[in-house]
Write an enzyme that holds these catalytic residues in place. Structure first.
Site, PDB file in Angstrom:
ATOM      1  N   GLY A  35      -8.355  21.650 -34.336  1.00  0.00           N
ATOM      2  CA  GLY A  35      -9.334  20.939 -35.329  1.00  0.00           C
ATOM      3  C   GLY A  35      -9.561  21.708 -36.550  1.00  0.00           C
ATOM      4  O   GLY A  35      -9.339  21.026 -37.481  1.00  0.00           O
ATOM      5  N   LEU A  36      -9.705  22.791 -36.371  1.00  0.00           N
ATOM      6  CA  LEU A  36      -9.807  23.696 -37.628  1.00  0.00           C
ATOM      7  C   LEU A  36      -8.610  23.630 -38.272  1.00  0.00           C
ATOM      8  O   LEU A  36      -8.624  23.472 -39.694  1.00  0.00           O
ATOM      9  CB  LEU A  36     -10.083  25.050 -37.213  1.00  0.00           C
ATOM     10  CG  LEU A  36     -10.059  26.007 -38.466  1.00  0.00           C
ATOM     11  CD1 LEU A  36     -11.180  25.620 -39.444  1.00  0.00           C
ATOM     12  CD2 LEU A  36     -10.396  27.447 -37.921  1.00  0.00           C
ATOM     13  N   ASP A  66       0.872  -1.210   0.041  1.00  0.00           N
ATOM     14  CA  ASP A  66       0.119  -0.149  -0.102  1.00  0.00           C
ATOM     15  C   ASP A  66       0.643   1.264  -0.075  1.00  0.00           C
ATOM     16  O   ASP A  66       0.293   2.441  -0.102  1.00  0.00           O
ATOM     17  CB  ASP A  66      -1.142  -0.044   1.323  1.00  0.00           C
ATOM     18  CG  ASP A  66      -2.105  -0.758   1.029  1.00  0.00           C
ATOM     19  OD1 ASP A  66      -2.032  -1.677  -0.111  1.00  0.00           O
ATOM     20  OD2 ASP A  66      -3.066  -0.740   2.077  1.00  0.00           O
ATOM     21  N   ASP A  87     -14.524  33.442 -34.611  1.00  0.00           N
ATOM     22  CA  ASP A  87     -15.436  33.091 -35.640  1.00  0.00           C
ATOM     23  C   ASP A  87     -16.205  32.296 -34.940  1.00  0.00           C
ATOM     24  O   ASP A  87     -16.475  31.011 -34.677  1.00  0.00           O
ATOM     25  CB  ASP A  87     -14.788  32.301 -36.680  1.00  0.00           C
ATOM     26  CG  ASP A  87     -15.499  32.020 -38.011  1.00  0.00           C
ATOM     27  OD1 ASP A  87     -16.963  32.213 -37.792  1.00  0.00           O
ATOM     28  OD2 ASP A  87     -15.134  32.008 -38.907  1.00  0.00           O
TER      29      ASP A  87
END
EC number: 1.3.7.7
Length: 536
Positions: A415-416, A36, A280
């Protein structure tokens, strides 16, 4: 019992370790087997702490189970006291040691150490990490807090305590700095920050403040309610994540302190509102987002996503069962079904089904989103090493709102960019062998297929008008060919609104999409359907 590879929360003794590790002058004696001790790595590796947690393990082995493990615990506690000289000591058992049914609290009391001992009863098989942290902090406050013994000087500034930050918390270190500065602008002093940075002596001074600021209800709510009942200290209910919530928080704590909030409200120094408006809207407004986190961050993120970014929240959930009611209420407000679970496979299945454009979650959702090819930002524990940056990066207050903008919007912008790269990948000036365009046409190497076409072109760079003319010619040729889709006039006009340097690619993609779908006439709707299709 369910076996799993990942888990959102550890056992409750890990929550107790988060409290102890954040404090000074406190030591935790944990009855636990040898294996542990792995929990130390959570703090030294993930959080990059420069010292190991203030925890001493009994580290009993299999052969010890046939002997006196109670004596082993008492000897370990005595040695820890003599070595570390703490002001107070926590004692308890790990989930494994719980099975041998020793009584760490009773054993420690029998030793007679000259410091406060706080026994922890943390049921490992029915509770989890955040509950363990909450119960530990509550027991510390209940044991150590003392009534004020001195009068405040007349004219003193109001003061409050910050409750809830712990070790291994998501951005807790920076949130403390941000909220302390915000309160100072309001003319409010911070008396004690606890558990993070506090000693047992500081815990004793908590009742001297005028009120409490609960930063993380998962850890501090129970203690704050006890302080309210016992010492008449009120506390806030608004968590300042996002611009709107921070403004509400300023009004709420100003009312608790009896100060004027207007100067701070008038300044509201966050870039988030303008930055959100400046992006945008075609790429942000209405983006579908899935949120899964602890309850505090999940609810806060849902409000920010809806009210400050213009996203559409399509999924909302939490692993914090103790605070599931707050998440259910928020989901009802959004008109969606909440997901209350600690099974990451269930979360993954819902993300795959909903197909959001952005995931806001934990380290677990980061992996899920990566596998599914979806952008993701981490907003909550559980965390990994990259979620403890060297830079200042709060989540709360006006500074935190700026961080939210950066970390939530950039995955969508990436992503763009990837979408544009995909569109340009086959263009003559963007292929892998092309020289940088700023070096001029003479040094640019075209691909073999493009070289022949450019060799017959007139000298000089292609102008926008020429490119548009080429598009028109191509369109005419397309019209003439039998079975080819035909552009309608309004679609042609809409196409001309697209920047010239991507117009040709947009035309080809749209015509390709129309052919695949068996569409003979390309309308404006077809154009945007194709855009959405290739933009995924």
């Amino acid at each position: 019992m369910q076996l799993t590879v990942w888990t959102y929360e550890g056992p409750p003794h890990v929550g107790a370790m988060r409290v102890a590790t954040g404090m000074s002058g406190l030591h935790y004696v944990l009855h636990a087997p040898q294996g542990d001790t792995y929990a130390d790595l959570l703090f030294t590796m993930i959080e990059r702490r420069d010292q190991r947690p203030p925890v001493t393990y009994t580290t009993f082995k299999a052969r010890d189970l046939g002997s006196d493990t109670a004596a082993l615990f008492k000897n370990t506690a005595i040695e820890a006291f003599e070595r570390f000289k703490p002001q107070a000591m926590l004692v308890g058992a790990s989930c494994t040691a719980e099975l041998i049914q020793d009584d760490p609290g009773g054993l420690a009391e029998a030793i007679g150490l000259p410091i406060p001992l706080i026994p922890l009863e943390l049921p490992s098989y029915s509770r989890k990490e955040n509950w363990g942290a909450s119960e530990t902090f509550y027991q510390l406050v209940r044991t150590l807090a003392k009534p004020p013994t001195t009068e405040r000087a007349p004219g003193s500034r109001p003061r409050c305590n910050l409750l809830g930050p712990t070790a291994l918390g998501f951005r807790h270190r920076d949130d403390i700095i941000e909220i302390t500065a915000l309160l100072d602008q309001l003319g409010i002093d911070v008396h004690v920050v606890a558990p993070m940075g506090a000693s047992p002596a500081d815990i004793a001074r908590i009742p001297e403040a005028d009120f409490n600021v609960v930063m993380y209800p998962e850890v501090a709510d129970t203690a704050a309610r006890w302080l309210q009942r016992t010492f008449k200290q009120d506390f806030n209910t608004t968590i300042p994540i996002g611009v709107g919530a921070t403004l509400d928080f300023v009004r709420e704590v100003a009312a608790l302190a009896g100060v004027d909030p207007e100067p701070v409200l008038a300044s509201a120094p966050s870039r988030l509102p303008w930055y959100s408006r400046s992006v945008d809207s075609n790429y942000l407004t209405g983006k579908r987002v899935f949120i899964f986190a602890d309850a505090t961050h999940a609810v806060a993120a849902a409000r920010v996503a809806r009210d400050e970014f213009g996203f559409e929240v399509v999924g909302l959930g939490t692993y914090s069962r103790e605070f599931a009611r707050e998440v259910r209420n928020m989901a009802k407000e959004l008109g969606i079904e909440p997901l209350i679970t600690d099974d990451y496979l269930e979360v993954e299945a819902q993300v795959a089904e909903l197909q959001p454009e952005l995931v806001l979650g934990t380290q677990m959702e980061r992996h899920i989103a990566k596998r599914l090819g979806i952008g993701c930002a981490v907003i909550s524990a559980p965390v990994h090493v990259q979620d403890f940056p060297a830079r200042y990066s709060p989540q709360m207050g006006f500074g935190g709102a700026n961080v939210l903008f950066d970390t939530w919007v950039h995955p969508l912008m990436m992503g763009l960019e990837e979408h544009l790269l995909g569109m340009f990948r086959e263009d003559f000036e963007f292929h892998a062998e092309a020289a940088p365009s700023h070096l001029g046409k003479s040094t640019a190497a075209s691909s073999p297929s493009e070289a022949s076409s450019t060799s017959t072109a007139p000298s000089g760079a292609e102008t926008p008008a020429a490119a548009e003319g080429s598009d028109a010619s191509a369109n005419a040729a397309s019209d003439a060919a039998e079975g080819e889709p035909v552009w309608l006039t309004d679609a042609e006009q809409e196409l001309k609104k697209i920047p010239f340097f991507v117009r040709g690619k947009a035309r080809r993609n749209t015509e390709r999409y129309a052919k695949e779908k068996g569409i003979l006439q390309i309308s404006v709707d077809t154009l945007y359907d194709a855009k959405a299709h290739f933009g995924r």
